[in-house]
Write an enzyme that holds these catalytic residues in place. Structure first.
Site, PDB file in Angstrom:
ATOM      1  N   TYR A   1      38.931  43.775  26.426  1.00 55.21           N
ATOM      2  CA  TYR A   1      39.640  43.777  27.715  1.00 55.21           C
ATOM      3  C   TYR A   1      39.170  44.972  28.555  1.00 55.21           C
ATOM      4  O   TYR A   1      38.775  44.822  29.711  1.00 55.21           O
ATOM      5  CB  TYR A   1      41.158  43.857  27.477  1.00 55.21           C
TER       6      TYR A   1
HETATM    7  N1  LIG Z   1      50.553  44.944  34.199  1.00 54.73           N
HETATM    8  C1  LIG Z   1      49.928  46.058  33.823  1.00 54.73           C
HETATM    9  O1  LIG Z   1      50.538  46.961  33.225  1.00 54.73           O
HETATM   10  C2  LIG Z   1      48.472  46.269  34.138  1.00 54.73           C
HETATM   11  C3  LIG Z   1      47.881  47.488  33.741  1.00 54.73           C
HETATM   12  C4  LIG Z   1      46.543  47.698  34.038  1.00 54.73           C
HETATM   13  C5  LIG Z   1      45.818  46.753  34.735  1.00 54.73           C
HETATM   14  N2  LIG Z   1      46.412  45.572  35.098  1.00 54.73           N
HETATM   15  C6  LIG Z   1      45.593  44.588  35.841  1.00 54.73           C
HETATM   16  O2  LIG Z   1      46.300  44.213  37.011  1.00 54.73           O
HETATM   17  C7  LIG Z   1      46.031  42.848  37.306  1.00 54.73           C
HETATM   18  C8  LIG Z   1      47.329  42.078  37.417  1.00 54.73           C
HETATM   19  O3  LIG Z   1      48.022  42.153  36.180  1.00 54.73           O
HETATM   20  P1  LIG Z   1      49.403  41.434  35.927  1.00 54.73           P
HETATM   21  O4  LIG Z   1      50.200  42.286  35.010  1.00 54.73           O
HETATM   22  O5  LIG Z   1      49.966  41.011  37.222  1.00 54.73           O
HETATM   23  O6  LIG Z   1      48.922  40.154  35.091  1.00 54.73           O
HETATM   24  P2  LIG Z   1      49.347  38.623  35.211  1.00 54.73           P
HETATM   25  O7  LIG Z   1      48.784  37.965  34.006  1.00 54.73           O
HETATM   26  O8  LIG Z   1      50.803  38.511  35.460  1.00 54.73           O
HETATM   27  O9  LIG Z   1      48.588  38.117  36.510  1.00 54.73           O
HETATM   28  C9  LIG Z   1      47.253  37.667  36.498  1.00 54.73           C
HETATM   29  C10 LIG Z   1      47.197  36.332  37.223  1.00 54.73           C
HETATM   30  O10 LIG Z   1      45.839  35.903  37.241  1.00 54.73           O
HETATM   31  C11 LIG Z   1      45.775  34.526  37.000  1.00 54.73           C
HETATM   32  N3  LIG Z   1      44.483  34.242  36.374  1.00 54.73           N
HETATM   33  C12 LIG Z   1      44.050  34.636  35.161  1.00 54.73           C
HETATM   34  N4  LIG Z   1      42.801  34.221  34.941  1.00 54.73           N
HETATM   35  C13 LIG Z   1      42.430  33.545  36.058  1.00 54.73           C
HETATM   36  C14 LIG Z   1      41.226  32.891  36.454  1.00 54.73           C
HETATM   37  N5  LIG Z   1      40.179  32.844  35.639  1.00 54.73           N
HETATM   38  N6  LIG Z   1      41.181  32.314  37.682  1.00 54.73           N
HETATM   39  C15 LIG Z   1      42.259  32.340  38.519  1.00 54.73           C
HETATM   40  N7  LIG Z   1      43.431  32.953  38.184  1.00 54.73           N
HETATM   41  C16 LIG Z   1      43.500  33.548  36.975  1.00 54.73           C
HETATM   42  C17 LIG Z   1      46.934  34.219  36.067  1.00 54.73           C
HETATM   43  O11 LIG Z   1      47.380  32.863  36.195  1.00 54.73           O
HETATM   44  C18 LIG Z   1      47.993  35.222  36.527  1.00 54.73           C
HETATM   45  O12 LIG Z   1      48.922  34.648  37.420  1.00 54.73           O
HETATM   46  C19 LIG Z   1      45.108  42.342  36.205  1.00 54.73           C
HETATM   47  O13 LIG Z   1      43.799  42.403  36.685  1.00 54.73           O
HETATM   48  C20 LIG Z   1      45.336  43.322  35.071  1.00 54.73           C
HETATM   49  O14 LIG Z   1      44.208  43.404  34.253  1.00 54.73           O
HETATM   50  C21 LIG Z   1      47.721  45.311  34.823  1.00 54.73           C
END
Ligand SMILES: NC(=O)c1ccc[n+]([C@@H]2O[C@H](COP(=O)([O-])OP(=O)(O)OC[C@H]3O[C@@H](n4cnc5c(N)ncnc54)[C@H](O)[C@@H]3O)[C@@H](O)[C@H]2O)c1
Length: 335
Positions: free
Chosen positions: A152
């Site tokens: 990841y």
């Molecule tokens: N939540 C955290 O603590 C955290 C921490 C560090 C980084 N991030 C990053 O922030 C971003 C948002 O995270 P989140 O917590 O909202 O995650 P989440 O999983 O709730 O949201 C990601 C969204 O992307 C969509 N998705 C996934 N793969 C896809 C694809 N191939 N094509 C189209 N849509 C796709 C999913 O359906 C989902 O709705 C991500 O990039 C994650 O890596 C999150």
């Protein structure tokens, strides 16, 4: 502005889209509603966004390059927020390919679409996981990020690097955010807070990794969104701009910025706050650290503050209280 938000049905994308819409922007959300966790929760978030007249939505995979390019070109956005990704550290051990497809392939598709018609600012969601096993804390943007502990993290680091090359080649102003364990209402069911609250309320044993000794820089969603929105208004520019000194590139209008609380706490303390909020004691199963996990995350927020000023951070007690209130409203007794 016309703003394109990938991952708008996800936890963070939803909150950012809602904030942008409430400020009067026009937002096009793009999300595949993948089944990594309950798609109904994603649909419910979209239901909230649909109440804004400025919101429209296209369902699609990032790696469906032709579709993404068409949707992007037709909308012709001024700003792009890229949140869609296969998130989660542990699942990258179970299903590594989905990370390559969504995070590397998907990010590539978006960069290609933007190459044809660059936005005025591209923002990419990266993660504190890129710091890997760094022992020097707090984690500063200039620290090494070439030793990821999970695939990841490796795919997110790849996204940062790919965005730098496109920024440099095609003059796309780019900000990469490194988020630190985000939590709050509408949060992800695979993350600690959701699992703990859900487990305690349903009288299930909760697994506590690293014997509760791991430290995380928990960041409340509204504080994160505030940082994102403020940074979105401060566009990195090529040489000559004083802000560039605070960036991470001498050849591109590109920078990377931590958005975190800057105040890590032990997992066990986090659980205690949840117990006190719920007025219940968790049945705990203490476990070893999981492969891919890191001992601690701790954000150096100096660069963030220099760029956009001080953001008053919500206390964990207050943030947990707001999550619990949302959980009760959303699930009632029905989960
Ligand atoms: N939540 C955290 O603590 C955290 C921490 C560090 C980084 N991030 C990053 O922030 C971003 C948002 O995270 P989140 O917590 O909202 O995650 P989440 O999983 O709730 O949201 C990601 C969204 O992307 C969509 N998705 C996934 N793969 C896809 C694809 N191939 N094509 C189209 N849509 C796709 C999913 O359906 C989902 O709705 C991500 O990039 C994650 O890596 C999150």
């Amino acid at each position: 502005m016309k703003i394109f938000v990938t991952g708008a049905a996800g936890f963070i994308g939803f909150h950012v889209a809602a904030r942008l819409l409430s400020e009067g922007h026009e937002v096009l959300g793009y999300d595949a509603l993948t089944e990594y966790y309950d798609p109904e929760l994603k649909q419910a978030r979209l239901g909230v966004l649909s109440k804004f007249s400025g919101f429209s939505f296209e369902r699609g995979l990032l790696e469906d390059e032709g579709r993404l390019a068409k949707v992007y070109a037709t909308f012709a956005p001024e700003q792009v927020f890229h949140f869609a990704a296969q998130a989660g550290v542990r699942y990258s051990i179970e299903n590594p390919k989905s990370y390559m497809e969504s995070n590397v392939g998907g990010t590539f598709s978006l960069l290609e679409a933007m190459r044809v018609r660059p936005p005025s600012h591209f923002m990419f969601a990266s993660t504190s996981s890129v710091y890997g096993g760094n022992v020097e804390v707090p984690f500063c943007e200039d620290h090494r990020t070439d030793a990821p502990a999970s695939l990841y993290a490796a795919t997110k680091r790849a996204g940062e690097a790919m965005s730098h090359s496109y920024s440099s080649l095609y003059a796309i102003p780019t900000t990469c955010f490194r988020f630190f364990t985000v939590y709050g209402p509408w949060g992800r069911p695979d993350m600690a807070l959701f699992k703990f609250v859900d487990g305690i309320l349903n009288d299930r044993v909760i697994d506590i990794y690293g014997h509760g000794k791991m430290r995380r820089d928990f960041t409340y969603i509204d504080d994160l969104v505030e940082g994102i929105i403020r940074l979105s208004r401060s566009v990195p520019r090529p040489d000559g701009d004083a802000r560039q000194v605070l960036g991470s590139s001498n050849i591109a209008p590109w920078r990377v910025v931590n958005i975190g609380n800057g105040n890590p706490i032990e997992l066990l303390h986090f659980v205690q706050v949840i117990e006190e909020t719920l007025g219940a004691v968790a049945r705990k199963n203490f476990m070893e650290m999981q492969p891919g996990d890191v001992v601690q995350t701790y954000a150096d927020v100096d660069r963030l503050e220099k760029l956009v000023g001080h953001i008053p951070f919500t206390s964990v007690r207050e943030g947990v209280r707001k999550f619990v209130a949302w959980y009760g409203d959303y699930y009632g007794d029905g989960r």
